[in-house]
Design a protein around this motif. Structure first.
Motif, PDB file in Angstrom:
ATOM      1  N   ALA A 393       0.828  -1.207   0.000  1.00  0.00           N
ATOM      2  CA  ALA A 393       0.000   0.000   0.000  1.00  0.00           C
ATOM      3  C   ALA A 393       0.860   1.253   0.000  1.00  0.00           C
ATOM      4  N   ASP A 398      -0.575   4.777  -1.131  1.00  0.00           N
ATOM      5  CA  ASP A 398      -1.796   4.781  -0.312  1.00  0.00           C
ATOM      6  C   ASP A 398      -1.408   4.700   1.159  1.00  0.00           C
ATOM      7  N   ALA A 401      -4.150   3.387   3.729  1.00  0.00           N
ATOM      8  CA  ALA A 401      -4.301   1.930   3.784  1.00  0.00           C
ATOM      9  C   ALA A 401      -3.098   1.279   4.444  1.00  0.00           C
ATOM     10  N   ARG A 404      -3.468   1.503   8.168  1.00  0.00           N
ATOM     11  CA  ARG A 404      -4.648   0.836   8.729  1.00  0.00           C
ATOM     12  C   ARG A 404      -4.304  -0.611   9.079  1.00  0.00           C
TER      13      ARG A 404
END
Length: 464
Positions: A393, A398, A401, A404
């Motif tokens: 990610a 990203d 992401a 997370r």
């Protein structure tokens, strides 16, 4: 000549094992081209070296979601989630099919011998961050090669560098000279040749983890057939409530069963324990047998064989020109080390983690899988899968992401805490055919029959 734009280059993934192949799958899912560099001739080469060992995690926990998406169009049939694969099963039924899907993105017989920033050794600052990486390779025929990549994901593991017999982390005096009678892997006692090596003999088993439990259980089973077989369990610490792991308290029931089998081997007289014994030297008797000598001068009775199961350590030699931020004790990424330090944590208290805990001063270099744990034990495959998801990610830009957490790990009792054996009544409650009441994680069965014999328990081992 101008180098290609960094984003047009592939990401080098070192190792075609479970976590390396998962990294490739996650990179593809993000539209990034991986190049998997595997030293062996097939996928999961090191996994195949312990093909006889059964994992203590079920299939539900050892199949990566992104990898399954790649496999699905091929007609691949997912194994029963509740079943426990052996290392051989894992390699043949999952890793090799996944590598086959990846095709020529996987290069076999290719050993990584060095990684550096293009045109920069580790001392040079100027222009460093904007440069790609050069990866030096040696092929199976001895040829040398250099490739250029945008990032490096090192999933090469630690299997090739086992810990020594010596209690100070270095080989004991005489250890190398006694190599003909010392093994550093769990013996496959189903192999007739290996079985003959240990049958009717005294074997010292050095170590206190799942591998040692497995070896003790297997030797105990062998002793039931050959009365001359006996194990001498050499522990660097004393025996306490946590020595035999979590037992029924372990949320990976098959792993808890291992400790119970080891305890049964000792209680049944098939193994004798020598505690607080840190080996300083190995001496050879006139008949070829070995005597272990401790730092405090104690000596074992002569043994015919020694099985050293003292953990593994990362090979960092080919990363020496990179700026790694490693913990001085565990040789794990500095931000991850406090979460996995076995002096403080059990494996069940390790938080799921991603790129935030795996980053180094050298941007776009990551140690993942077992190698990310350095010298810390008890790594779970699904932890590695989460690591690679997060790294893919962030390489795709990203960041949200990547930061997370998409994994929940169970609390387990195997590698820390009181475990089952603190209370006498708990010990009494566990018979030879008792049931584990602890639910397994991620779809593992709610109950698992504790092995009636050591051979049954010996199949429930592994590091995942």
């Amino acid at each position: 000549m101008n180098a290609p734009a960094t984003t047009e280059l592939p990401v080098a993934v070192v190792g075609a094992g479970p976590v390396g192949l998962a990294a490739a799958a996650h990179l593809i899912e993000r539209g990034i081209e991986p190049l998997v560099l595997e030293a062996g001739p097939v996928a999961g080469t090191t996994v195949r070296e312990w093909a006889h060992v059964r994992l203590f995690s079920p299939w539900a926990e050892v199949v990566d979601p992104a990898a399954e998406k790649l496999l699905a169009p091929t007609g691949w049939v997912r194994p029963d989630d509740a079943a426990y694969p052996s290392g051989g099963d894992w390699a043949e039924r999952y890793l090799q099919p996944l590598a086959d899907v990846l095709g020529d993105r996987v290069r076999y017989g290719t050993t990584v011998t060095g990684v550096a920033r293009a045109g920069h050794d580790r001392v040079v600052d100027s222009g460093r961050e904007g440069q790609p990486f050069t990866v030096h390779l040696r092929t199976a025929d001895g040829a040398e090669e250099r490739i250029t990549v945008r990032a490096v994901v090192d999933a090469s593991g630690t299997w090739a560098t086992p810990g020594p017999l010596g209690g100070d982390g270095l080989p004991a005096l005489g250890e190398k000279a006694a190599a003909d009678r010392i093994a550093y892997r769990m013996p496959d006692l189903k192999d007739p040749a290996v079985r003959a090596r240990y049958a009717g003999r005294r074997t010292a088993v050095v170590g206190s983890g799942a591998s040692a439990f497995t070896a003790l259980a297997g030797l105990a089973d062998l002793a039931k057939e050959d009365a001359g077989t006996h194990a001498v369990w050499v522990l660097r610490r004393g025996i306490s409530g946590s020595t035999f792991g979590g037992g029924e308290a372990d949320q990976l029931p098959a792993r808890g069963a291992l400790g119970l089998a080891a305890k049964a081997a000792v209680d049944g007289g098939y193994a004798s324990a020598v505690t607080g014994f840190r080996t300083a030297a190995v001496e050879r008797e006139g008949d070829g047998r070995l005597v272990l000598v401790a730092e405090d001068g104690r000596r074992t009775e002569p043994v015919d064989e020694v099985v050293v199961l003292t953990g593994f350590r990362p090979d960092l030699s080919f990363l020496s020109e990179l700026r790694l931020g490693l913990d001085e004790r565990l040789q794990a990424p500095a931000d991850l080390a406090p979460l996995i330090d076995p002096n403080v944590h059990s494996c069940g208290t390790v938080e799921p983690h991603g790129v935030g805990k795996l980053s180094h001063p050298e941007q776009d270099v990551y140690l993942v899988g077992m190698k990310s744990y350095g010298r810390a034990p008890t790594f779970l495959a699904m932890t590695g899968y989460e690591q690679t998801r997060s790294i893919a990610a962030v390489l795709a830009g990203d960041r949200a992401a990547a930061e997370r957490v998409e994994l929940t790990l169970p609390e387990t009792g195997v590698c820390g805490g009181a475990g089952l054996f603190d209370e006498p009544e708990a010990v009494a409650a566990v018979g030879p055919t008792g049931n584990s009441r602890a639910a397994g994680c991620c779809g593992a069965p709610a109950t698992l029959r504790i092995a009636a014999s050591a051979s049954e328990a010996a199949t429930a081992s592994g590091g995942c």
